[in-house]
Design an enzyme around this catalytic site. Structure first.
Site, PDB file in Angstrom:
ATOM      1  N   GLU A  49       7.582   1.617  -5.617  1.00  0.00           N
ATOM      2  CA  GLU A  49       6.954   2.056  -6.679  1.00  0.00           C
ATOM      3  C   GLU A  49       7.882   1.435  -7.940  1.00  0.00           C
ATOM      4  O   GLU A  49       8.996   0.801  -7.564  1.00  0.00           O
ATOM      5  CB  GLU A  49       6.905   3.575  -6.780  1.00  0.00           C
ATOM      6  CG  GLU A  49       5.904   4.175  -5.640  1.00  0.00           C
ATOM      7  CD  GLU A  49       6.202   5.386  -5.957  1.00  0.00           C
ATOM      8  OE1 GLU A  49       6.966   6.139  -6.549  1.00  0.00           O
ATOM      9  OE2 GLU A  49       5.087   6.286  -5.376  1.00  0.00           O
ATOM     10  N   CYS A  58       1.245  -0.929  -2.840  1.00  0.00           N
ATOM     11  CA  CYS A  58       1.022  -0.217  -1.894  1.00  0.00           C
ATOM     12  C   CYS A  58       1.358  -0.660  -0.313  1.00  0.00           C
ATOM     13  O   CYS A  58       1.707  -1.787  -0.433  1.00  0.00           O
ATOM     14  CB  CYS A  58      -0.495   0.127  -1.639  1.00  0.00           C
ATOM     15  SG  CYS A  58      -1.428   1.028  -2.869  1.00  0.00           S
ATOM     16  N   GLU A  60       0.047  -0.965   2.533  1.00  0.00           N
ATOM     17  CA  GLU A  60      -1.024  -1.661   2.983  1.00  0.00           C
ATOM     18  C   GLU A  60      -1.119  -3.268   2.484  1.00  0.00           C
ATOM     19  O   GLU A  60      -1.056  -4.264   3.295  1.00  0.00           O
ATOM     20  CB  GLU A  60      -2.548  -1.125   3.301  1.00  0.00           C
ATOM     21  CG  GLU A  60      -2.167   0.019   3.794  1.00  0.00           C
ATOM     22  CD  GLU A  60      -2.024   1.373   2.927  1.00  0.00           C
ATOM     23  OE1 GLU A  60      -1.327   1.005   1.865  1.00  0.00           O
ATOM     24  OE2 GLU A  60      -2.633   2.368   3.080  1.00  0.00           O
ATOM     25  N   CYS A  91      -6.039   3.211   0.177  1.00  0.00           N
ATOM     26  CA  CYS A  91      -6.809   3.232  -1.064  1.00  0.00           C
ATOM     27  C   CYS A  91      -7.984   2.139  -1.246  1.00  0.00           C
ATOM     28  O   CYS A  91      -7.818   1.366  -0.495  1.00  0.00           O
ATOM     29  CB  CYS A  91      -5.785   3.245  -2.470  1.00  0.00           C
ATOM     30  SG  CYS A  91      -5.140   1.497  -2.677  1.00  0.00           S
ATOM     31  N   CYS A  94      -6.623  -1.244  -1.713  1.00  0.00           N
ATOM     32  CA  CYS A  94      -5.876  -2.064  -0.268  1.00  0.00           C
ATOM     33  C   CYS A  94      -7.339  -2.393   0.830  1.00  0.00           C
ATOM     34  O   CYS A  94      -7.134  -3.304   1.344  1.00  0.00           O
ATOM     35  CB  CYS A  94      -5.130  -1.078   0.341  1.00  0.00           C
ATOM     36  SG  CYS A  94      -3.694  -0.979  -0.567  1.00  0.00           S
TER      37      CYS A  94
HETATM   38  N1  THU Z   1      -0.191   4.369  -1.573  1.00  0.00           N
HETATM   39  C1  THU Z   1      -0.029   3.540  -0.688  1.00  0.00           C
HETATM   40  O1  THU Z   1       1.061   2.797  -0.387  1.00  0.00           O
HETATM   41  N2  THU Z   1      -1.135   3.168   0.119  1.00  0.00           N
HETATM   42  C2  THU Z   1      -2.264   3.708  -0.278  1.00  0.00           C
HETATM   43  O2  THU Z   1      -3.302   3.136   0.229  1.00  0.00           O
HETATM   44  C3  THU Z   1      -2.438   4.675  -1.464  1.00  0.00           C
HETATM   45  C4  THU Z   1      -1.307   5.080  -2.136  1.00  0.00           C
HETATM   46  C5  THU Z   1       1.043   4.578  -2.336  1.00  0.00           C
HETATM   47  C6  THU Z   1       1.020   4.209  -3.953  1.00  0.00           C
HETATM   48  C7  THU Z   1       2.363   5.423  -4.480  1.00  0.00           C
HETATM   49  O3  THU Z   1       3.538   4.707  -4.327  1.00  0.00           O
HETATM   50  C8  THU Z   1       1.958   6.437  -3.636  1.00  0.00           C
HETATM   51  O4  THU Z   1       1.323   6.107  -2.327  1.00  0.00           O
HETATM   52  C9  THU Z   1       1.202   7.731  -4.253  1.00  0.00           C
HETATM   53  O5  THU Z   1      -0.155   7.101  -4.822  1.00  0.00           O
END
Ligand code: THU
Length: 131
Positions: A49, A58, A60, A91, A94
Site C-alpha cells: 500500500e 495488489c 496478484e 479484484c 487483477c
Molecule cells: N488487494 C489485493 O492485494 N488484491 C486484490 O485482488 C484486492 C485487494 C489489496 C489492496 C489493498 O492493499 C487491500 O487489499 C484492501 O483493498
C-alpha cells in the site's frame, strides 16, 4: 483443509507466507499470491500500500509482474491468500491483468484457517475486455 495435490499444497504455503510480508498499514487487509509458471517456478506477490492510496499494488499483480520480469508468461495455477471467509477472489483489475497472459487458469483461494476454494479465471471473469 480440502484435499490438495502436493504441488497445490506447496503453492498455497507460498501464498500464505507472502501474505505475512504484505505492507498494508492503511487497510490492515493483507493479501498474498503465489503463481506457478509452466515449468514449475513460483512467483510471489503481496499487497504493497501507499499513502497515496491509488498507488497501492495488489498481491496478484505483484506476482504477475515478478513472473513477466523473470521471462515467464505461461502459467499453471495461482493461489491467493486473504483473511476473508470464504477466501476472497482477486479484484477486477487483477483479473484483467491475468487474462492478458492466461486463456484460463486454475485458482485456489485460501485463508489461514485452512479454507480452500477451487475456481478458475474463466469463471471469475467470463467476459474480459480484449479490445
Ligand atoms: N488487494 C489485493 O492485494 N488484491 C486484490 O485482488 C484486492 C485487494 C489489496 C489492496 C489493498 O492493499 C487491500 O487489499 C484492501 O483493498
Amino acid at each position: 483443509m480440502a484435499k490438495l495435490e502436493r504441488k497445490e499444497q506447496g503453492l498455497v504455503e507460498r501464498a500464505l507466507d507472502s501474505r505475512e510480508r504484505a505492507y498494508a498499514p492503511y487497510s490492515g487487509y493483507r493479501v498474498g499470491a503465489a503463481l506457478r509458471a509452466v515449468g514449475g517456478e513460483i512467483f510471489c506477490g503481496c499487497n504493497v500500500e501507499n499513502a497515496s492510496y491509488g498507488a497501492t499494488i495488489c498481491a496478484e499483480r505483484g506476482a504477475v509482474l515478478a513472473a513477466v520480469a523473470a521471462g515467464c508468461q505461461s502459467f499453471e495455477q495461482l493461489a491467493i491468500a486473504t483473511e476473508s471467509s470464504p477466501p476472497a477472489p482477486p479484484c477486477g483489475l487483477c483479473l484483467q491483468v491475468l487474462v492478458e497472459f492466461c486463456d484460463d487458469l486454475s485458482i485456489l483461494l485460501v485463508n489461514p484457517r485452512g479454507e480452500v476454494v477451487h475456481t478458475r479465471l474463466s469463471r471469475l471473469i467470463p467476459k474480459p475486455f480484449s479490445g
